[in-house]
Scaffold this motif. Structure first.
Motif, mmCIF file in Angstrom:
data_model
loop_
_atom_site.group_PDB
_atom_site.id
_atom_site.type_symbol
_atom_site.label_atom_id
_atom_site.label_comp_id
_atom_site.label_asym_id
_atom_site.label_seq_id
_atom_site.Cartn_x
_atom_site.Cartn_y
_atom_site.Cartn_z
ATOM 1 N N GLY A 91 25.737 32.397 36.693
ATOM 2 C CA GLY A 91 25.395 32.124 38.329
ATOM 3 C C GLY A 91 26.683 32.532 39.194
ATOM 4 N N HIS A 144 23.779 29.384 46.002
ATOM 5 C CA HIS A 144 23.884 29.382 44.900
ATOM 6 C C HIS A 144 22.743 30.400 44.500
ATOM 7 N N PRO A 146 21.699 31.517 40.930
ATOM 8 C CA PRO A 146 21.715 31.078 39.536
ATOM 9 C C PRO A 146 21.648 32.339 38.396
ATOM 10 N N PRO A 247 30.470 28.887 37.343
ATOM 11 C CA PRO A 247 29.847 30.120 38.132
ATOM 12 C C PRO A 247 30.865 30.924 38.660
#
Ligand SMILES: Cc1cc2nc3c(=O)[nH]c(=O)nc-3n(C[C@H](O)[C@H](O)[C@H](O)COP(=O)(O)OP(=O)(O)OC[C@H]3O[C@@H](n4cnc5c(N)ncnc54)[C@H](O)[C@@H]3O)c2cc1C
Length: 816
Positions: A91, A144, A146, A247
């Motif tokens: 992510g 975000h 993912p 991430p």
């Protein structure tokens, strides 16, 4: 080198990720006799040292499609080849430190929804929860993705090479291509050299995947491949105990990205003023080379990094890396066949996104080479957008010092480059400047985008809300709607097609009827075999065997290439005459009154009807007045030879000022055209958009006989339209539309805005966009019976929708 063949179907030059991907995908399509030559070792150019970020959301639907394809490919390559690509779907998070950036990332999140990319909007606390190591001081929002990930670039390239070899491609290291051979305008093969040995491989096609070497190699054959290397930096820390997979984190306001890498932290930089590299050529020995450290250059980014990621203060720096990468004048890579030489293909100039891009780019290019046409619209990365002057190395050096940093700069709408400006100018440039013009750049052309009022700052103040020129645009827009405005559209591409077979040729390449009386102007499209739009243009028949084509400035090279590709044995000449004439659109209900002051000619409807071009006397000079309009008003485009341009402009302005004549810029032209729902090539219409679905069937004349795309038009008429181009007006006058905002039909996302601007006469933001039909040929009433909304940075705004232009639906004004 006895194992090198003397003949191949295609020779790929360069064994970085780009070349390996092209080889892999051609082999996958079943091509045999593929040879890839690498001057040193595979990946030894730029590929080996990339950071390996694989972000899927790109600036458009098709670029996102290619990036998503890359991620899928890198996931499955290991099973196929046994070589791990290291792809991990960890992510990514992007955070905003300013309100403007917040709007940008929220607009990107909307775009992700339109392009079917999973996305979550994050509050600062949610950012902290997902990324505990980060200091969230100043963070105002996050996004975000993912499904984004990171991978090992060298292994991806090696896996692609292995996959290609398994399907029969021959990949040979330590062989340098010293030149591409050509005859009669097409590629005939390559000359190679290896450890004192040399030879020739005959081939109909080559693919230049030479990365930063690509430009000079292309130049040997007169092929334009404008790219220039820049130094590109990152640091990697020592091992940090207990650092788990995180991430990827981007903090664009601090020009930085962070990546956890095998228990270490990497910090990479996209600094605003980059360091061009390779001005004196690239050493023959270059192989897995690094460039010297430049701590002073990196320090400002590191300082912000230590604050943002406090662990950097404790962890020692293990690696300070500086490597060269190719950048291009517009931060987009190049794909496709060079317009200068048949069989010369290109996949290069990746602007630091070559890892995420090459999987998809290799697939798209292989299909393009196989089918002779791109699988879908690739105009934004098409090599034919490159301008010949852009191979100038000083221009490139100046421009790329800016483009590297622009990758992480706020991508404000209407943002103009600041470096390497002023190369192409209208002869009226200084006149316009003296009157307050604020210029933008397209294809190297300086164009007056808006005119500042006396005393007003002559600069852009960028924003995602109304920018500082909004009221200037309104005044210019309304001048054309209610009075008269004068533009300078010299940047239009102008092409002469002359000769005995000119009419037959124009009938073949254009969908409208070209057999018209001399003086008649025809709005038409050049179609491909799928009925997609290759070019949107007006054609004036100047004489029996002479046609004058006007195309967008940015598409000139593409349009010339399309014409030359289809000319065959026809007895015609195709000549670019862009620089010879200035174009002065005089638009608005009072245009006729102004002309009456400067010309003795008769501009009445009877003497000079809509759609006709006439030679006129103007001032003390001579020009051609074309009665057409891109703004939807009464008006004439005055075509005047460059030597008389200043005189004619001065005459019009002097006569027009007492009548309220206003100088207008490109922003006002665009806001007027979108009120009229005139399509804009590259946004609303592309080579994958069927001319009928684009709503341009009125300009297609199937009864005239055969032309390219006719069968596809007839087929579509049988099948019914699969989608319809519609125009939208936001009912709330406040929010703005640019492009790529999701369109919701009855509450569900169905597509996105292809172009947007503000309708100053209609009183709200206007957008164009395709709406898929629920059944083929869905009736207009059903389409219009739905409710429509547009997602603007996460806010759902009600929209009025229309199939006919909302402004002057019957097009009465231009004929008044
Ligand atoms: C510091 C840094 C970080 C990066 N991070 C990322 C990232 O996170 N994500 C991402 O997507 N991208 C990233 N990139 C960009 C990425 O590395 C490049 O875009 C990509 O590797 C370019 O691949 P290429 O095949 O076009 O060029 P190259 O890898 O340079 O390959 C070109 C090859 O052609 C060969 N060649 C040249 N001329 C000839 C000739 N005449 N005959 C035979 N062979 C020839 C060269 O030897 C070379 O091997 C990064 C780049 C840098 C510098």
């Amino acid at each position: 080198m006895t194992d090198l063949p003397t003949k191949a179907r295609v020779v790929i030059i360069g064994g970085g990720i780009s070349g390996c991907s092209v080889a892999y995908h051609l082999a996958e399509l079943g091509w045999i006799d593929i040879v890839l030559l690498e001057r040193k070792q595979l990946t030894s150019g730029t590929t080996w040292h990339a950071a390996g970020l694989v972000g899927q959301l790109r600036a458009s639907q098709n670029m996102t499609r290619l990036a998503k394809y890359s991620a899928d490919l890198y996931t499955r390559l290991e099973a196929e080849t046994g070589l791990a690509t290291g792809f991990r779907q960890c992510g990514s998070i992007t955070v905003a430190l300013t309100e403007e950036r917040k709007e940008e990332i929220l607009r990107q999140a909307s775009m992700a929804r339109a392009f079917d990319v999973e996305v979550n909007e994050l509050s600062p606390d949610e950012v902290k929860a997902l990324y505990p190591h980060m200091n969230i001081d100043g963070v105002v929002a996050g996004v975000h993705l993912p499904k984004d990930g990171q991978a090992d670039p060298a292994n991806i390239a090696l896996a692609l090479a292995k996959g290609a070899r398994a399907r029969g491609a021959k990949i040979v290291e330590q062989v340098k291509v010293t030149g591409v051979t050509e005859a009669n305008g097409r590629v005939t093969g390559v000359n190679w050299q290896s450890a004192g040995d040399e030879g020739h491989i005959a081939a109909d096609m080559v693919v230049n995947c030479g990365g930063m070497w690509g430009r000079d190699l292309a130049a040997q054959n007169g092929v334009t491949l404008p790219l220039h290397a820049c130094e590109h930096f990152y640091i990697v820390t020592e091992n940090i105990p207990d650092l788990a997979q995180m991430p990827v984190l981007r903090v664009p306001d601090e020009c930085a990205y962070y990546k956890e890498d095998a228990g270490k932290m990497m910090l990479g930089a996209f600094e605003p003023v980059a360091k061009p590299w390779g001005m004196n050529g690239i050493s023959e020995d270059f192989c897995f080379d690094q460039l010297p450290e430049d701590f002073d250059h990196f320090e400002p980014i590191l300082e912000m990094g230590v604050n943002r990621m406090p662990m950097l203060a404790e962890a020692g720096i293990h690696t300070f890396f500086n490597g060269p990468e190719s950048f291009t004048p517009d931060d987009r890579y190049y794909l496709g066949e060079a317009p200068e030489l048949k069989g010369y293909w290109i996949a290069a100039g990746y602007n630091s996104v070559g890892i995420v891009s090459s999987g998809g780019a290799g697939m798209a290019l292989a299909q393009w080479m196989n089918d002779g046409e791109p699988p879908f619209d690739l105009w934004e990365i098409d090599i034919r957008r490159a301008q010949p002057f852009q191979k100038n190395r000083r221009y490139l050096r100046e421009r790329v010092s800016e483009t590297l940093g622009l990758l992480y700069a706020d991508h404000f709408p209407y943002r103009q480059p600041e470096t390497a400006r002023g190369v192409r100018r209208s002869p009226l440039h200084e006149h316009l400047k003296a009157k307050g013009a604020v210029f933008g750049e397209t294809a190297g052309w300086e164009r007056a985008n808006w005119f500042a009022d006396p005393g007003q700052e002559r600069e852009y103040r960028y924003s995602w809300k109304r920018q500082n020129w909004f009221d200037n645009q309104r005044a210019e827009h309304m001048a054309m709607r209610t009075g008269v405005g004068l533009l300078d559209m010299t940047s239009f591409g102008k092409i002469r097609v002359d000769g005995r077979d000119a009419l037959a040729f124009m009938q073949t390449v254009c969908a409208n009827q070209m057999d018209v009386d001399p003086g008649r102007i025809v709005y038409t499209q050049m179609l491909n075999a799928r009925g997609g739009i290759e070019c949107d243009l007006t054609v004036t028949r100047l004489a029996e065997n002479s046609f004058f084509l006007v195309v967008p400035g940015a598409t000139l090279q593409r349009d010339l290439a399309w014409l030359r590709r289809h000319v065959g044995d026809a007895a015609v000449t195709i000549l670019d005459v862009t620089a010879s004439e200035v174009v002065l659109p005089l638009m608005g209900p009072k245009a006729r009154d102004v002309l009456a002051q400067v010309s003795p000619n008769d501009f009445s409807n009877e003497a000079h009807p809509f759609g006709m071009a006439r030679e006129i006397e103007i001032g003390m000079g001579l020009a051609r007045a074309h009665r057409v309009t891109y703004v939807g008003e009464l008006g004439w485009e005055i075509y005047v030879s460059s030597d008389q341009a200043a005189h004619v402009w001065e005459s019009i302005v002097e006569a027009g000022e007492p009548l309220g004549l206003k100088l207008c810029g490109l922003h006002a032209m665009d806001s007027c055209r979108i009120e009229k729902a005139f399509r804009h090539f590259g946004h609303d219409i592309t080579d994958e958009d069927h001319v009928l679905e684009a709503g341009l069937g009125f300009a297609v004349k199937t009864k005239k006989g055969d032309f390219i795309g006719r069968d596809a038009v007839l087929r579509k008429r049988e099948e019914g339209l699969g989608r319809r181009m519609m125009q939208f007006r936001l009912k709330d006058p406040e929010p703005l539309l640019f492009h790529n905002e999701p369109i919701l039909r009855d509450g569900k996302i169905v597509s996105f805005v292809t172009s947007g601007n503000y309708g100053h006469a209609l009183g709200g933001a206007i957008g164009m966009g395709y709406v898929p039909c629920r059944t083929p040929g869905e009736k207009a009433d059903d389409l219009l019976g739905s409710t429509y909304q547009i997602d603007v940075a996460g806010r759902i705004v009600e929209a009025e929708a229309s199939l006919a232009p909302m402004y002057d639906p019957k097009s009465e004004r231009p004929k008044a």
